[in-house]
Write a protein that holds these residues in place. Structure first.
Motif, PDB file in Angstrom:
ATOM      1  N   ALA A   1      13.075  -3.298   4.967  1.00  0.00           N
ATOM      2  CA  ALA A   1      13.076  -2.353   6.114  1.00  0.00           C
ATOM      3  C   ALA A   1      12.975  -0.454   5.957  1.00  0.00           C
ATOM      4  CB  ALA A   1      13.558  -2.779   7.820  1.00  0.00           C
ATOM      5  N   GLU A   2      12.271  -0.004   4.606  1.00  0.00           N
ATOM      6  CA  GLU A   2      12.503   1.094   5.146  1.00  0.00           C
ATOM      7  C   GLU A   2      11.140   1.980   5.623  1.00  0.00           C
ATOM      8  OE1 GLU A   2      10.299   4.914   4.380  1.00  0.00           O
ATOM      9  OE2 GLU A   2       8.953   3.392   3.877  1.00  0.00           O
ATOM     10  N   GLU A   3       9.906   0.697   5.530  1.00  0.00           N
ATOM     11  CA  GLU A   3       8.649   1.287   6.956  1.00  0.00           C
ATOM     12  C   GLU A   3       8.966   1.131   7.946  1.00  0.00           C
ATOM     13  OE1 GLU A   3       6.285   2.419   5.706  1.00  0.00           O
ATOM     14  OE2 GLU A   3       6.062   2.063   3.417  1.00  0.00           O
ATOM     15  N   THR A   4       9.576   1.170   8.785  1.00  0.00           N
ATOM     16  CA  THR A   4      10.585   0.727  10.164  1.00  0.00           C
ATOM     17  C   THR A   4      11.384   1.470  10.604  1.00  0.00           C
ATOM     18  OG1 THR A   4      11.601  -1.658   9.760  1.00  0.00           O
ATOM     19  CG2 THR A   4       9.838  -2.220  11.299  1.00  0.00           C
TER      20      THR A   4
ATOM     21  N   LEU B   1      -1.425   7.211   0.722  1.00  0.00           N
ATOM     22  CA  LEU B   1      -0.215   5.934   0.375  1.00  0.00           C
ATOM     23  C   LEU B   1      -0.483   5.607   1.784  1.00  0.00           C
ATOM     24  CD1 LEU B   1       4.022   7.809   0.146  1.00  0.00           C
ATOM     25  CD2 LEU B   1       1.809   6.639  -1.999  1.00  0.00           C
ATOM     26  N   HIS B   2      -0.972   4.252   2.301  1.00  0.00           N
ATOM     27  CA  HIS B   2      -0.789   3.487   3.428  1.00  0.00           C
ATOM     28  C   HIS B   2      -1.933   3.065   3.159  1.00  0.00           C
ATOM     29  CE1 HIS B   2       3.607   3.520   5.719  1.00  0.00           C
ATOM     30  NE2 HIS B   2       3.399   3.773   4.206  1.00  0.00           N
ATOM     31  N   SER B   3      -3.235   4.065   2.442  1.00  0.00           N
ATOM     32  CA  SER B   3      -4.746   3.594   2.030  1.00  0.00           C
ATOM     33  C   SER B   3      -4.379   1.661   2.081  1.00  0.00           C
ATOM     34  CB  SER B   3      -5.070   4.350   1.716  1.00  0.00           C
ATOM     35  OG  SER B   3      -6.323   4.259   1.146  1.00  0.00           O
TER      36      SER B   3
ATOM     37  N   SER C   1       0.304  -1.589  -0.093  1.00  0.00           N
ATOM     38  CA  SER C   1      -0.141  -0.144   0.109  1.00  0.00           C
ATOM     39  C   SER C   1       0.935   0.366   0.015  1.00  0.00           C
ATOM     40  CB  SER C   1      -0.649   0.234   0.996  1.00  0.00           C
ATOM     41  OG  SER C   1      -1.677  -0.953   1.011  1.00  0.00           O
ATOM     42  N   CYS C   2       2.225   0.851   0.006  1.00  0.00           N
ATOM     43  CA  CYS C   2       2.700   2.235  -0.138  1.00  0.00           C
ATOM     44  C   CYS C   2       3.743   2.064  -1.327  1.00  0.00           C
ATOM     45  CB  CYS C   2       3.976   2.324   0.946  1.00  0.00           C
ATOM     46  SG  CYS C   2       5.002   4.418   1.573  1.00  0.00           S
ATOM     47  N   GLY C   3       3.167   1.495  -2.572  1.00  0.00           N
ATOM     48  CA  GLY C   3       3.768   1.478  -4.046  1.00  0.00           C
ATOM     49  C   GLY C   3       5.203   1.068  -3.616  1.00  0.00           C
ATOM     50  N   HIS C   4       5.680   0.330  -3.033  1.00  0.00           N
ATOM     51  CA  HIS C   4       7.549  -0.140  -3.038  1.00  0.00           C
ATOM     52  C   HIS C   4       7.662  -1.110  -4.366  1.00  0.00           C
ATOM     53  CE1 HIS C   4       8.267   0.887   1.138  1.00  0.00           C
ATOM     54  NE2 HIS C   4       7.591   2.336   0.615  1.00  0.00           N
ATOM     55  N   ASP C   5       6.410  -1.971  -4.861  1.00  0.00           N
ATOM     56  CA  ASP C   5       6.464  -2.361  -5.984  1.00  0.00           C
ATOM     57  C   ASP C   5       6.114  -2.100  -7.091  1.00  0.00           C
ATOM     58  OD1 ASP C   5       3.759  -2.180  -5.450  1.00  0.00           O
ATOM     59  OD2 ASP C   5       3.098  -3.625  -5.445  1.00  0.00           O
TER      60      ASP C   5
END
Ligand SMILES: [Zn+2]
Ligand SMILES: [Zn+2]
Length: 447
Positions: free
Chosen positions: A165-168, A408-410, A130-134
């Motif tokens: 681990a970008e999100e953390t 993002l994150h939705s 949901s942050c589009g890292h794909d």
């Protein structure tokens, strides 16, 4: 960096080459798009949360290896580095993050993620990109392909870095601690992108200077003296005390920080007590602090401590019961885009993607650990740009009807793959080739 001046003097020249090459670039992007689309959908349906990117990392490593990159895996967890040496010249680092989020996707797309996993807290959870890292990884692989196909247009060394681990906020730090800048050539520049749900697909956003804030996560544990809820005078209530502290924290940004310095203090969680009629002896608050400078950061942290301690004293607590603090290591530094490098990028984008496709964006108080790539012992210029990712028709309709746009994150964030990925690959690779431009070609053209 030492190459910069020589290259900049020749920059008007390279733009001519790229204009001539734009057609070839477009047809190559169209040619590889079906493979990229398949890769995107595979990654989208197989997301992995922070620090668990095992299969994702293996797949990206496989893609780079098949293109002839020298790939090393297992740098700072599931981090990977693909090196492509192409003669003398600067070292350019291109970074993509790889992790997804512990949440359920609700887009209803035919290729939506239905994956579940065991989260880092031991509980079962859905997983979604949901942050589009794909999108980032697909553009990254497309760029890796372009850099091989157009090898004659550039000279130097390319470091393709897949970051976990970008999100953390841990991934870049772990890769650095694992010797990223010692085991591989030290980069002269680092670039990255983030998709943007508020920009139409096909468009690009840039911002010279500050882009994202420095991030701290802080716990404050407040102690008290427990008592019966009906006899509050026999104890010291840490819940009332915490409420006073939260009120007083509101004066940190409004009265301690200069109005011209951006800063945020948010108490995102407060936990204490069990039932209606017991005054507990402990409360824990979880805060996030955001800033753009070390001085503001220091002022916020020391203010939280000063306020907490003095209010605890005012409540009559002894020295042995002063509040205690925990601050997450590592802190995420603010992301400040290098002004010259960003201007160089904007020139490339305007000349190759279109003058009307490039817009300046606002700084935000969210954080991104890409900042760390520029902040090591020898600082290097970095820049991150935004890649428009939403359906332009939907954005137009949303604006007309006042609809919410999932950010993002939705769980409803649904990028429009084809124009987003194509624009991303073109933008990222032409910018990379401009940084690493081949002087020999330029001198040949001059003859
Ligand atoms: Zn995110
Ligand atoms: Zn992200």
């Amino acid at each position: 960096m030492r190459f910069n001046k020589v290259f900049l003097t020749l920059s008007s020249f390279i733009l001519t080459i790229f204009t001539g090459q734009a057609q070839t670039v477009d047809s190559y992007v169209n040619k590889i798009y079906p493979e990229l689309d398949a890769l995107y959908k595979h990654l989208h349906q197989n997301p992995e949360i922070s620090s668990q990117e095992k299969e994702t990392s293996a797949r990206i490593a496989l893609e780079l290896r098949s293109l002839g990159y020298d790939v090393t895996e297992g740098i700072g967890g599931y981090g990977l580095v693909g090196v492509l040496k192409n003669g003398p010249g600067p070292v350019l680092l291109i970074r993509s993050d790889m992790d997804a989020l512990p949440m359920e996707e609700k887009t209803g797309l035919p290729y939506a993620s239905t994956k579940k996993t065991i989260g880092n807290d031991g509980k079962e959870t859905y997983v979604a990109h949901s942050c589009g890292h794909d999108i980032h990884m697909t553009v990254f692989v497309g760029t890796a392909k372009m850099m091989v196909e157009f090898k004659d247009s550039w000279r130097g060394t390319l470091l393709m870095v897949g970051q976990p681990a970008e999100e953390t906020g841990m991934g870049a730090w772990k890769m650095m601690n694992d010797g990223l800048y010692e085991k591989f050539p030290y980069p002269d520049y680092a670039i990255a992108l983030h998709d943007d749900p508020f920009l139409p697909a096909g468009m690009l956003g840039y911002k010279p200077g500050p882009l994202m804030a420095g991030v701290d996560m802080m716990n404050v544990t407040v102690y008290g003296e427990g008592a019966h809820g009906a006899a509050p005078h026999k104890g010291i209530d840490p819940i009332v005390l915490s409420a006073q502290m939260i009120q007083a924290y509101q004066t940190i940004v409004s009265r301690r920080i200069a109005p011209t310095d951006p800063a945020v203090v948010t108490v995102g969680s407060i936990q204490g007590g069990t039932v209606h009629n017991i005054i507990p002896d402990e409360v824990t608050m979880k805060l996030t602090l955001r800033s753009y400078s070390p001085e503001v950061r220091e002022e916020m942290i020391s203010s939280v401590k000063r306020i907490s301690e003095n209010l605890a004293k005012a409540a009559g607590l002894p020295d042995s019961k002063m509040p205690t603090y925990w601050i997450r290591e590592p802190h995420t530094p603010a992301l400040i885009n290098d002004v010259d490098l960003t201007e160089q990028m904007v020139k490339v984008f305007k000349n190759n993607i279109g003058e009307d496709k490039v817009v300046e964006v606002e700084a935000q108080m969210i954080g991104e650990d890409f900042s760390r790539f520029g902040m090591q012992e020898r600082k290097i210029p970095i820049t991150m740009f935004y890649l428009g990712a939403n359906d332009p028709e939907f954005l137009k309709e949303a604006e007309e009807k006042g609809l919410d746009i999932p950010g993002l994150h939705s769980p409803y964030f649904a990028p429009l793959p084809e124009p987003t990925i194509k624009t991303g690959v073109k933008a990222m690779s032409l910018f990379a080739m401009d940084i690493l431009k081949n002087q020999e070609i330029m001198l040949d053209e001059k003859k």
